[in-house]
Design an enzyme around this catalytic site. Structure first.
Site, mmCIF file in Angstrom:
data_model
loop_
_atom_site.group_PDB
_atom_site.id
_atom_site.type_symbol
_atom_site.label_atom_id
_atom_site.label_comp_id
_atom_site.label_asym_id
_atom_site.label_seq_id
_atom_site.Cartn_x
_atom_site.Cartn_y
_atom_site.Cartn_z
ATOM 1 N NE ARG A 251 -2.450 3.375 2.003
ATOM 2 C CZ ARG A 251 -3.699 3.635 2.332
ATOM 3 N NH1 ARG A 251 -4.387 2.747 2.999
ATOM 4 N NH2 ARG A 251 -4.251 4.766 2.002
ATOM 5 C CE1 TYR B 256 -1.022 7.995 -5.160
ATOM 6 C CE2 TYR B 256 -1.366 8.122 -2.795
ATOM 7 C CZ TYR B 256 -1.531 8.652 -4.051
ATOM 8 O OH TYR B 256 -2.188 9.833 -4.204
HETATM 9 C C1 UGA Z 1 -6.779 7.921 -0.411
HETATM 10 C C2 UGA Z 1 -5.462 8.037 -1.159
HETATM 11 O O1 UGA Z 1 -4.681 6.900 -0.961
HETATM 12 C C3 UGA Z 1 -4.703 9.251 -0.693
HETATM 13 O O2 UGA Z 1 -3.510 9.380 -1.380
HETATM 14 C C4 UGA Z 1 -5.513 10.479 -0.946
HETATM 15 O O3 UGA Z 1 -4.828 11.629 -0.490
HETATM 16 C C5 UGA Z 1 -6.831 10.335 -0.211
HETATM 17 O O4 UGA Z 1 -7.500 9.119 -0.601
HETATM 18 C C6 UGA Z 1 -7.690 11.493 -0.556
HETATM 19 O O5 UGA Z 1 -8.788 11.322 -1.045
HETATM 20 O O6 UGA Z 1 -7.231 12.611 -0.351
HETATM 21 P P1 UGA Z 1 -7.646 7.258 2.005
HETATM 22 O O7 UGA Z 1 -7.979 8.438 2.848
HETATM 23 O O8 UGA Z 1 -7.199 6.054 2.743
HETATM 24 O O9 UGA Z 1 -6.525 7.674 0.949
HETATM 25 O O10 UGA Z 1 -8.900 6.929 1.091
HETATM 26 P P2 UGA Z 1 -10.272 6.145 1.202
HETATM 27 O O11 UGA Z 1 -10.221 4.999 0.270
HETATM 28 O O12 UGA Z 1 -11.354 7.139 0.967
HETATM 29 O O13 UGA Z 1 -10.360 5.545 2.666
HETATM 30 C C7 UGA Z 1 -10.614 6.316 3.811
HETATM 31 C C8 UGA Z 1 -10.809 5.368 4.977
HETATM 32 O O14 UGA Z 1 -12.067 4.706 4.829
HETATM 33 C C9 UGA Z 1 -9.775 4.265 5.097
HETATM 34 O O15 UGA Z 1 -9.517 4.061 6.460
HETATM 35 C C10 UGA Z 1 -10.474 3.042 4.513
HETATM 36 O O16 UGA Z 1 -9.992 1.825 5.040
HETATM 37 C C11 UGA Z 1 -11.909 3.302 4.923
HETATM 38 N N1 UGA Z 1 -12.959 2.702 4.056
HETATM 39 C C12 UGA Z 1 -12.926 2.848 2.719
HETATM 40 C C13 UGA Z 1 -14.039 2.048 4.672
HETATM 41 O O17 UGA Z 1 -14.080 1.884 5.912
HETATM 42 N N2 UGA Z 1 -15.051 1.575 3.889
HETATM 43 C C14 UGA Z 1 -15.060 1.713 2.536
HETATM 44 O O18 UGA Z 1 -16.037 1.259 1.885
HETATM 45 C C15 UGA Z 1 -13.964 2.367 1.933
#
Ligand code: UGA
Length: 339
Positions: free
Chosen positions: A145, A148
């Site tokens: 992961r 990136y």
């Molecule tokens: C992603 C990208 O990897 C980052 O580089 C970027 O800056 C960021 O999005 C962004 O939009 O700015 P992340 O925040 O982990 O990072 O993106 P999400 O996939 O939206 O996840 C947010 C959190 O929600 C994570 O903890 C993930 O595990 C959780 N999640 C995601 C859920 O609990 N359920 C879901 O259905 C999807």
């Protein structure tokens, strides 16, 4: 100013063009492999070029030579892709971006580079994350992961080093979970590891499927309205103080756990549509949802004082941020494909 926006057809690019064309700001040439999200966005100051920059370096070189500022948005930005296709991620997000930076140096052009809040990495920090002082903490190499975030981090460091040597004028921004119209893509009920969290939860609201809480949903994010993000761009592009600097673009006021986000989106959806959602909240492990090699950030709180000092302020609150994004997706033309 003549802007070349590379990756203009994505979520950030399409909203940025909409924002700039509505205000008649700048002359914009945008390039991408798809213009689906640009439908309905036009203006006398905007030209779209349908081309794959990775397959057409001569075209990239020519376009860069003809503009004043290059805005580099090309990247995969979904954790599911980092886990499933880490080499594709590093090829596009690192090597292609380096190539663009090199072309900017060759032609003496300013580079406006989108990075990520993910460069701050794992928990282990205290306080809000500051561009110039907070350590960047990556997980082990066996957890792909991080390919990136480490690629983006290395990209930032190389651009910064060239800036020190006087090879380039740059501005790097770190987006903190931008949300709004044209975000990612919607998915069928019960899809695992697809787009980012807003799109998953939105899809669940439309289909009636479950909302998955990865590893319990206690991890926190703060979300930024895409129009505040576009306004941040105009603040930075117009200000010489932003040259050779890195900025967070975020909204600390919207900080929430992912579990609370699920229930918040359900209540907002009910207010907007009058329909009570009955989505099941299901806890699921990161490995089951994304695949082996996933790790998460517990919290990603932005310190935005550096950008505030230039006069920018996020003016759209949590309610506006999520209601605009939800309302956009209620259009049957947007969501028909998943029902
Ligand atoms: C992603 C990208 O990897 C980052 O580089 C970027 O800056 C960021 O999005 C962004 O939009 O700015 P992340 O925040 O982990 O990072 O993106 P999400 O996939 O939206 O996840 C947010 C959190 O929600 C994570 O903890 C993930 O595990 C959780 N999640 C995601 C859920 O609990 N359920 C879901 O259905 C999807």
């Amino acid at each position: 100013m003549k802007l070349l926006i590379i990756g203009v057809g994505g979520f950030i690019g399409s909203n940025l063009v909409k924002y700039l064309t509505e205000r008649g700001e700048h002359e914009i040439v945008g390039i991408d492999i798809t213009d689906d999200k640009l439908r309905g966005i036009s203006g006398p100051n905007f030209t779209y070029i349908d081309a794959d920059i990775t397959a057409a370096p001569e075209l990239a070189d020519k376009l860069i030579s003809e503009c004043d500022v290059v805005v580099d948005l090309i990247a995969y930005a979904n954790p599911s892709i980092y886990v499933k296709s880490p080499l594709d991620v590093v090829r596009l997000n690192f090597f292609e971006n380096i190539r663009i930076a090199e072309m900017c140096m060759k032609h003496g052009k300013r580079l406006f580079q989108y990075s990520t809040s993910e460069v701050y990495g794992k928990s282990g920090h205290t306080g809000a994350y500051n561009e110039d002082h907070t350590d960047l903490i990556m997980g082990p190499s066996t957890k792909q992961r991080w390919i990136y975030a480490s690629g983006k981090q290395y990209l930032e460091r190389i651009i910064h080093a060239h800036g020190l040597r006087g090879d380039i004028e740059y501005t790097i921004v770190r987006p903190f979970n931008f949300v709004g119209p044209r975000f990612d893509y919607l998915v069928q009920a019960e899809t695992l590891g697809g787009p980012r969290v807003f799109a998953h939860f939105m899809s669940a609201l439309i289909t009636g499927g479950p909302m998955y809480l990865v590893d319990g949903g206690n991890q926190r994010r703060s979300f930024t309205h895409i129009d505040d993000a576009s306004a941040a761009f105009t603040t930075l592009i117009d200000n010489p103080a932003a040259i050779n600097q890195i900025y967070n673009i975020g909204n600390p006021e919207t900080d929430t756990s992912i579990r609370d986000l699920a229930t918040y989106m359900m209540s907002l959806y009910e207010e907007i549509t009058g329909v009570e959602p009955r989505n099941e909240l299901i806890e699921i492990s990161g490995e089951e949802f994304y695949g082996k090699g996933y790790e998460d950030m517990d919290r990603v709180p932005p310190d935005i004082s550096k950008l505030q000092a230039l006069g920018w302020q996020p003016i759209r609150d949590k309610r506006k941020t999520f209601s605009d994004a939800i309302e956009y997706n209620l259009d049957p033309e947007v969501h028909a494909s998943i029902l």
